[in-house]
Design a protein around this motif. Sequence first.
Motif, PDB file in Angstrom:
ATOM      1  N   GLU A  20       0.524  -1.057   0.160  1.00 31.88           N
ATOM      2  CA  GLU A  20      -0.403  -0.316   0.306  1.00 31.88           C
ATOM      3  C   GLU A  20       0.659   1.492   0.098  1.00 31.88           C
ATOM      4  N   GLU A  21       1.863   1.226   1.182  1.00 34.58           N
ATOM      5  CA  GLU A  21       2.437   2.316   1.028  1.00 34.58           C
ATOM      6  C   GLU A  21       3.974   2.349  -0.237  1.00 34.58           C
ATOM      7  N   PRO A  22       4.793   3.079  -0.793  1.00 35.39           N
ATOM      8  CA  PRO A  22       5.784   3.048  -1.567  1.00 35.39           C
ATOM      9  C   PRO A  22       7.143   2.636  -0.698  1.00 35.39           C
ATOM     10  N   VAL A  23       7.322   1.717  -1.070  1.00 37.72           N
ATOM     11  CA  VAL A  23       8.826   1.342  -0.772  1.00 37.72           C
ATOM     12  C   VAL A  23      10.344   2.667  -1.026  1.00 37.72           C
ATOM     13  N   SER A  24      11.002   2.494  -0.321  1.00 37.18           N
ATOM     14  CA  SER A  24      11.646   3.899  -0.012  1.00 37.18           C
ATOM     15  C   SER A  24      13.435   3.189  -1.204  1.00 37.18           C
ATOM     16  N   PHE A  25      12.996   1.670  -2.094  1.00 34.64           N
ATOM     17  CA  PHE A  25      13.906   1.647  -2.948  1.00 34.64           C
ATOM     18  C   PHE A  25      13.298   1.507  -4.234  1.00 34.64           C
ATOM     19  N   VAL A  26      14.618   1.017  -5.546  1.00 30.69           N
ATOM     20  CA  VAL A  26      14.199   0.241  -5.939  1.00 30.69           C
ATOM     21  C   VAL A  26      15.322  -1.064  -6.101  1.00 30.69           C
ATOM     22  N   HIS A 163       9.394  12.275  -6.249  1.00 26.61           N
ATOM     23  CA  HIS A 163       9.625  10.855  -6.003  1.00 26.61           C
ATOM     24  C   HIS A 163       9.634  10.814  -4.325  1.00 26.61           C
ATOM     25  N   THR A 164       9.974  12.378  -3.944  1.00 18.71           N
ATOM     26  CA  THR A 164      10.229  12.544  -2.234  1.00 18.71           C
ATOM     27  C   THR A 164       9.249  12.077  -1.392  1.00 18.71           C
ATOM     28  N   LYS A 165       8.136  11.504  -1.912  1.00 22.74           N
ATOM     29  CA  LYS A 165       7.269   9.958  -1.439  1.00 22.74           C
ATOM     30  C   LYS A 165       7.767   8.974  -0.843  1.00 22.74           C
ATOM     31  N   ARG A 166       9.208   8.924  -1.674  1.00 19.12           N
ATOM     32  CA  ARG A 166       9.113   7.218  -1.705  1.00 19.12           C
ATOM     33  C   ARG A 166      10.760   7.312  -0.362  1.00 19.12           C
ATOM     34  N   ARG A 167      11.078   8.422  -0.381  1.00 20.09           N
ATOM     35  CA  ARG A 167      11.884   8.797   1.740  1.00 20.09           C
ATOM     36  C   ARG A 167      10.991   7.440   2.143  1.00 20.09           C
ATOM     37  N   VAL A 169      12.148   7.920   5.560  1.00 19.76           N
ATOM     38  CA  VAL A 169      12.087   9.099   6.894  1.00 19.76           C
ATOM     39  C   VAL A 169      11.028   9.607   6.390  1.00 19.76           C
ATOM     40  N   ARG A 170       9.425   9.473   6.689  1.00 20.86           N
ATOM     41  CA  ARG A 170       8.947  10.756   6.305  1.00 20.86           C
ATOM     42  C   ARG A 170       7.749  10.469   7.723  1.00 20.86           C
ATOM     43  N   PRO A 171       6.022  11.082   7.257  1.00 15.04           N
ATOM     44  CA  PRO A 171       5.283  10.682   8.742  1.00 15.04           C
ATOM     45  C   PRO A 171       5.004   9.492   8.601  1.00 15.04           C
ATOM     46  N   GLY A 172       4.949   8.741  10.060  1.00 11.25           N
ATOM     47  CA  GLY A 172       4.604   7.397   9.943  1.00 11.25           C
ATOM     48  C   GLY A 172       5.545   6.609  10.177  1.00 11.25           C
ATOM     49  N   PHE A 173       7.074   6.936   9.767  1.00  6.48           N
ATOM     50  CA  PHE A 173       8.290   6.134   9.993  1.00  6.48           C
ATOM     51  C   PHE A 173       8.803   6.110  11.492  1.00  6.48           C
ATOM     52  N   PRO A 174       8.651   7.092  11.875  1.00  7.69           N
ATOM     53  CA  PRO A 174       9.092   6.860  13.322  1.00  7.69           C
ATOM     54  C   PRO A 174       8.053   6.215  14.813  1.00  7.69           C
ATOM     55  N   TYR A 196      16.678  16.502   3.003  1.00  7.49           N
ATOM     56  CA  TYR A 196      16.199  15.733   3.872  1.00  7.49           C
ATOM     57  C   TYR A 196      16.856  15.423   4.690  1.00  7.49           C
ATOM     58  N   ALA A 197      17.637  15.898   5.602  1.00  5.28           N
ATOM     59  CA  ALA A 197      18.371  16.181   6.703  1.00  5.28           C
ATOM     60  C   ALA A 197      16.864  17.057   7.691  1.00  5.28           C
ATOM     61  N   LEU A 198      17.229  18.709   6.806  1.00  2.56           N
ATOM     62  CA  LEU A 198      15.610  19.082   7.508  1.00  2.56           C
ATOM     63  C   LEU A 198      14.063  18.101   7.385  1.00  2.56           C
ATOM     64  N   GLN A 199      13.720  17.011   6.300  1.00  2.00           N
ATOM     65  CA  GLN A 199      12.850  16.870   7.030  1.00  2.00           C
ATOM     66  C   GLN A 199      13.493  15.911   7.678  1.00  2.00           C
ATOM     67  N   MET A 200      13.856  14.962   8.141  1.00  6.71           N
ATOM     68  CA  MET A 200      13.879  13.788   8.917  1.00  6.71           C
ATOM     69  C   MET A 200      13.690  14.496  10.145  1.00  6.71           C
ATOM     70  N   ARG A 201      14.776  15.878  10.392  1.00  7.99           N
ATOM     71  CA  ARG A 201      14.634  16.542  12.056  1.00  7.99           C
ATOM     72  C   ARG A 201      13.437  16.569  11.876  1.00  7.99           C
ATOM     73  N   GLU A 202      12.512  17.745  11.303  1.00  4.99           N
ATOM     74  CA  GLU A 202      10.990  18.170  11.405  1.00  4.99           C
ATOM     75  C   GLU A 202      10.294  16.698  11.588  1.00  4.99           C
ATOM     76  N   VAL A 203       9.860  16.008  11.040  1.00  2.00           N
ATOM     77  CA  VAL A 203       9.493  14.282  11.295  1.00  2.00           C
ATOM     78  C   VAL A 203       9.880  14.059  12.768  1.00  2.00           C
ATOM     79  N   LEU A 204      10.497  13.871  13.094  1.00  2.00           N
ATOM     80  CA  LEU A 204      11.281  13.274  14.212  1.00  2.00           C
ATOM     81  C   LEU A 204      10.867  13.903  15.035  1.00  2.00           C
ATOM     82  N   ASP A 205      11.411  15.726  15.227  1.00  4.16           N
ATOM     83  CA  ASP A 205      11.100  16.046  16.080  1.00  4.16           C
ATOM     84  C   ASP A 205       9.018  16.405  16.636  1.00  4.16           C
TER      85      ASP A 205
END
Length: 252
Positions: A20-26, A163-167, A169-174, A196-205
Amino acid sequence: MSGRSRGYPEEASEAHRFREEPVSFVRRSGRMSDAQERAFRELAPFYLIDVPRAEAFTSVHPDARLEKTAVYGRDAPLTVEIGSGQGHAIVAAASSQPEHDFLAVEVFRAGLARTMLDADRAGARNLRLVEANAPEVLSTLLPAASASEVWIFFPDPWHKKRHTKRRLVRPGFPATAARALADDGLLRLATDWEDYALQMREVLDAAPEFARAFDGAWAERFDGRVMTAFERKGIAKGREIRDLVYRRVPRV
């Protein structure tokens, strides 16, 4: 080294059909060298965990569980690296910390082979590998609260906007990572892509399961991460390496 990969479109189709969710790799499936082929024949029976699958090749059956004491022959702190790539960081850690156990999660077969070869040469008998989609390893295969640390070093940044939805570390991953981590366990991350670093920090904060384990804007470089050619290349191109570390908030 990272879990970055550039592979074949059939994997994207596989992911679309079965997840259901996109994987973060090919998943890369290029030809392995003779030495890598030998590694799979000779070393995989010891190092590579045989994972029951669901539908997709890199999936984990929802009923599958890793029995740590059966796999490692003891009960010791467990560090899990997501996207271990060529295995440089985790082999170095496993060989220098024999009192700890380590698990490498990767879908790049040549990287898994290289990791097994290097681990065998280093005598790292406290390391095992899993060829599987990382979120499924964290959410089902690992017993809850079984990992003392989870490492995510240089994951694929999927830098194109579409493609950023494949990252990873995104909402739901924590919540997924928090399930696998023991109370006060550490989630360590590093990337050479600023956004991506900014996204990681925002999501985990924003994640109630985690609290910052660093002062200032970014964490200091993790001493346990060996300097690789990949990291040196990023620095040579002028990209700043940013580290983050978060502590798993104790369960109520």
